[in-house]
Design a protein around this motif. Sequence first.
Motif, PDB file in Angstrom:
ATOM      1  N   PHE A 165     -13.890  12.104 -10.612  1.00 12.48           N
ATOM      2  CA  PHE A 165     -13.725  11.372  -9.363  1.00 12.48           C
ATOM      3  C   PHE A 165     -13.354  12.344  -8.211  1.00 12.48           C
ATOM      4  CE2 PHE A 165     -12.555   8.599 -13.087  1.00 12.48           C
ATOM      5  CZ  PHE A 165     -13.022   7.209 -12.504  1.00 12.48           C
ATOM      6  N   GLY A 166     -13.695  11.934  -7.148  1.00 10.33           N
ATOM      7  CA  GLY A 166     -13.696  12.705  -6.027  1.00 10.33           C
ATOM      8  C   GLY A 166     -12.846  11.884  -4.743  1.00 10.33           C
ATOM      9  N   ASP A 167     -11.952  12.256  -4.480  1.00 13.42           N
ATOM     10  CA  ASP A 167     -11.229  11.074  -3.148  1.00 13.42           C
ATOM     11  C   ASP A 167     -11.365  12.134  -1.930  1.00 13.42           C
ATOM     12  OD1 ASP A 167      -9.829   9.206  -1.918  1.00 13.42           O
ATOM     13  OD2 ASP A 167      -8.056  10.240  -2.274  1.00 13.42           O
ATOM     14  N   LYS A 225     -10.783  26.988  -2.102  1.00 15.85           N
ATOM     15  CA  LYS A 225      -9.975  26.002  -2.919  1.00 15.85           C
ATOM     16  C   LYS A 225     -10.466  24.821  -3.480  1.00 15.85           C
ATOM     17  CE  LYS A 225      -5.969  27.028   0.254  1.00 15.85           C
ATOM     18  NZ  LYS A 225      -5.114  26.593   1.257  1.00 15.85           N
ATOM     19  N   GLN A 226     -11.525  24.369  -2.619  1.00 15.04           N
ATOM     20  CA  GLN A 226     -12.019  23.146  -3.282  1.00 15.04           C
ATOM     21  C   GLN A 226     -12.947  23.538  -4.506  1.00 15.04           C
ATOM     22  OE1 GLN A 226     -11.315  20.681  -3.863  1.00 15.04           O
ATOM     23  NE2 GLN A 226     -11.636  19.025  -2.173  1.00 15.04           N
ATOM     24  N   ARG A 227     -13.644  24.718  -4.667  1.00 15.47           N
ATOM     25  CA  ARG A 227     -14.585  25.220  -5.508  1.00 15.47           C
ATOM     26  C   ARG A 227     -13.710  25.409  -6.805  1.00 15.47           C
ATOM     27  NH1 ARG A 227     -17.789  29.202  -1.983  1.00 15.47           N
ATOM     28  NH2 ARG A 227     -18.084  30.483  -3.745  1.00 15.47           N
ATOM     29  N   VAL A 228     -12.451  25.923  -6.449  1.00 21.26           N
ATOM     30  CA  VAL A 228     -11.473  26.022  -7.756  1.00 21.26           C
ATOM     31  C   VAL A 228     -11.050  24.914  -8.323  1.00 21.26           C
ATOM     32  CG1 VAL A 228      -9.215  27.086  -8.349  1.00 21.26           C
ATOM     33  CG2 VAL A 228     -10.625  28.413  -7.157  1.00 21.26           C
ATOM     34  N   ALA A 229     -10.753  23.773  -7.386  1.00 25.51           N
ATOM     35  CA  ALA A 229     -10.267  22.375  -7.656  1.00 25.51           C
ATOM     36  C   ALA A 229     -11.508  21.869  -8.587  1.00 25.51           C
ATOM     37  CB  ALA A 229     -10.089  21.563  -6.558  1.00 25.51           C
ATOM     38  N   LEU A 230     -12.740  22.187  -8.145  1.00 26.10           N
ATOM     39  CA  LEU A 230     -14.056  21.673  -8.865  1.00 26.10           C
ATOM     40  C   LEU A 230     -14.080  22.261 -10.296  1.00 26.10           C
ATOM     41  CD1 LEU A 230     -16.275  19.503  -8.203  1.00 26.10           C
ATOM     42  CD2 LEU A 230     -17.478  21.416  -7.341  1.00 26.10           C
ATOM     43  N   ALA A 231     -13.824  23.466 -10.460  1.00 18.60           N
ATOM     44  CA  ALA A 231     -13.731  24.365 -11.702  1.00 18.60           C
ATOM     45  C   ALA A 231     -12.815  23.849 -12.667  1.00 18.60           C
ATOM     46  CB  ALA A 231     -13.602  25.706 -11.513  1.00 18.60           C
ATOM     47  N   GLY A 244     -12.185  14.010 -14.633  1.00 11.94           N
ATOM     48  CA  GLY A 244     -11.796  15.266 -14.036  1.00 11.94           C
ATOM     49  C   GLY A 244     -11.497  14.847 -12.467  1.00 11.94           C
ATOM     50  N   PHE A 245     -10.556  15.258 -11.841  1.00 11.73           N
ATOM     51  CA  PHE A 245     -10.309  14.885 -10.540  1.00 11.73           C
ATOM     52  C   PHE A 245     -10.427  15.950  -9.401  1.00 11.73           C
ATOM     53  CE2 PHE A 245      -7.720  11.242 -12.141  1.00 11.73           C
ATOM     54  CZ  PHE A 245      -8.014  10.421 -11.203  1.00 11.73           C
ATOM     55  N   VAL A 246     -11.073  15.573  -8.213  1.00 10.51           N
ATOM     56  CA  VAL A 246     -11.143  16.720  -7.117  1.00 10.51           C
ATOM     57  C   VAL A 246     -10.370  15.759  -5.998  1.00 10.51           C
ATOM     58  CG1 VAL A 246     -12.463  18.208  -5.890  1.00 10.51           C
ATOM     59  CG2 VAL A 246     -13.227  17.307  -7.931  1.00 10.51           C
ATOM     60  N   PHE A 247      -9.204  16.515  -5.441  1.00  8.67           N
ATOM     61  CA  PHE A 247      -8.494  15.863  -4.348  1.00  8.67           C
ATOM     62  C   PHE A 247      -8.952  16.307  -3.002  1.00  8.67           C
ATOM     63  CE2 PHE A 247      -6.315  16.477  -8.269  1.00  8.67           C
ATOM     64  CZ  PHE A 247      -5.653  14.940  -8.475  1.00  8.67           C
ATOM     65  N   GLN A 248      -8.577  15.603  -1.899  1.00  5.00           N
ATOM     66  CA  GLN A 248      -8.914  16.021  -0.764  1.00  5.00           C
ATOM     67  C   GLN A 248      -7.997  17.328  -0.100  1.00  5.00           C
ATOM     68  OE1 GLN A 248      -8.210  12.930   2.178  1.00  5.00           O
ATOM     69  NE2 GLN A 248      -8.845  14.300   3.966  1.00  5.00           N
ATOM     70  N   ASP A 249      -6.991  17.127  -0.599  1.00  3.58           N
ATOM     71  CA  ASP A 249      -5.880  18.423  -0.263  1.00  3.58           C
ATOM     72  C   ASP A 249      -5.888  19.345  -1.546  1.00  3.58           C
ATOM     73  OD1 ASP A 249      -5.072  17.356   2.130  1.00  3.58           O
ATOM     74  OD2 ASP A 249      -4.470  15.716   0.926  1.00  3.58           O
ATOM     75  N   PHE A 250      -7.126  19.388  -2.166  1.00  4.26           N
ATOM     76  CA  PHE A 250      -7.193  20.523  -3.189  1.00  4.26           C
ATOM     77  C   PHE A 250      -6.228  20.303  -4.378  1.00  4.26           C
ATOM     78  CE2 PHE A 250      -7.653  22.246   1.186  1.00  4.26           C
ATOM     79  CZ  PHE A 250      -9.016  22.130   1.182  1.00  4.26           C
ATOM     80  N   ASN A 251      -4.815  20.115  -4.091  1.00  2.00           N
ATOM     81  CA  ASN A 251      -3.703  19.952  -5.144  1.00  2.00           C
ATOM     82  C   ASN A 251      -3.872  21.252  -6.221  1.00  2.00           C
ATOM     83  OD1 ASN A 251      -3.727  17.706  -3.647  1.00  2.00           O
ATOM     84  ND2 ASN A 251      -2.799  16.402  -5.331  1.00  2.00           N
ATOM     85  N   LEU A 252      -4.037  22.209  -5.673  1.00  2.00           N
ATOM     86  CA  LEU A 252      -3.835  23.479  -6.434  1.00  2.00           C
ATOM     87  C   LEU A 252      -2.600  23.846  -6.716  1.00  2.00           C
ATOM     88  CD1 LEU A 252      -7.055  25.800  -5.379  1.00  2.00           C
ATOM     89  CD2 LEU A 252      -6.706  24.340  -7.375  1.00  2.00           C
ATOM     90  N   ILE A 253      -1.895  24.351  -7.599  1.00  2.00           N
ATOM     91  CA  ILE A 253      -0.447  24.649  -7.752  1.00  2.00           C
ATOM     92  C   ILE A 253      -0.408  26.233  -7.232  1.00  2.00           C
ATOM     93  CG2 ILE A 253       1.232  24.952  -9.346  1.00  2.00           C
ATOM     94  CD1 ILE A 253      -0.050  23.002 -11.321  1.00  2.00           C
TER      95      ILE A 253
END
Lengths: 231, 181
Positions: free
Chosen positions: A171-173, A154-160, A93-102
């Motif tokens: 992995f979290g950058d 957003k980051q919580r959604v990215a974590l989900a 699973g990836f979590v990005f600094q800029d969330f990268n949600l669509i």
Amino acid sequence: MPVEKDTMIEAININKEYRRAGAIIRALADINLTIKSGEFVIVQGPTGCGKSTLLNVLSGLDFPDSGRIIFDGENIARSTEDRLSRIRRQKVGFVFQDFNLINTLTAMENVEAPLWPTVLRSKEVEDRAIAALRDVDMLHRKDHFPAQMSGGEKQRVALARAIVGKPRVIFGDELTGNLDPESETQIMELLKKINKDYETTVIVVTHRETVAKYGDKIIRMDKGTVIKGGN
Amino acid sequence: MALRLWRKAILMTMREKKIFVIFTLIYTSLMFLTSFFMHTTFNNQGSTLTTYFILIFFIVSLMLSLLYAWIIVARNRRTWATLKCIGYTNGNINTLVSGIILYTTLVGFFIVIEVLFHYAAVFTYLQSVGLLTDLPTILISLLPVVLTFLMFLFVQLIAIFLANRKILKVRPIIALKKPGE
């Protein structure tokens, strides 16, 4: 007697160089490290020390110039792109600094997205996404678009999205790099809870000292080498 | 699995309203005009000029399709890179992109059919009541419309092929870089 944990990732003699403006930059120099299953690892170091490059090669996003990366028993240093994609789908699973949600998808759809190319039935995809959103306390925002959410949300959604596939490693950058201190605490505590509840290995690259306290193991890097926490 | 990805491609297309509406309208106009000139040629009413028009429309549609494919891939590079990071293979992303391209063409085709039906109905009604008898006859038979659609489909397949080549070059690592880096 404590039970010895399985090795999740093993990096053996990893080297990586970049060419920038004619100069050769040694991003990783003879890196040897072992990450056990269920460990919470923080990789720290000054800017340009090679920590993001290390995360990229450990996660199979980039290839090392030499050395081996044994990921859950498989050498991924020379895998094909499609094989790496499948490994990431099943185990990462990836979590990005800029969330990268669509942006054109709702929170629910963003969380479901990793499961769309799987053989899971649509009902199961939906159930898993709901469970993941509940885990990060974002179920009430499931129909909202990323533009309607704050950075922390957003980051919580990215974590989900990262946990919906039940990965072995997250992995979290610099995942708290764009967050205020309160949101940083929330995200790190959520990640710690996921690490404990699901025994998911977590590897976070950060330059923030405040994040270090969440790790079971701290790897410190400088000038492409591991100065603390390696083998 | 591919069916689900195509469904999601339709969802993503509909949410990119501006681009979708612009390209659907352009495709609709091009399909209508190509069918009309094809119909004229088939009925021996056309000249060399009409054949040239068909050729011009073919080239224009090819260029627009390539532009659309390029926009889809280039504007969403970060999205495709993120999808690769979360486990999408090149094949999965190609399915999404081909779904987006084909759906836009299909919608354009259905609008042409719809417009032709309504035009035929209105035209026939006005003629039957003796109104607006000088209205230009643009009744196009089914064959030129279907041939035009097949021509557009062929053009889209070229666009999909090129989009797929571009997607292979999108590295997942892009998702980790800051926007604009």
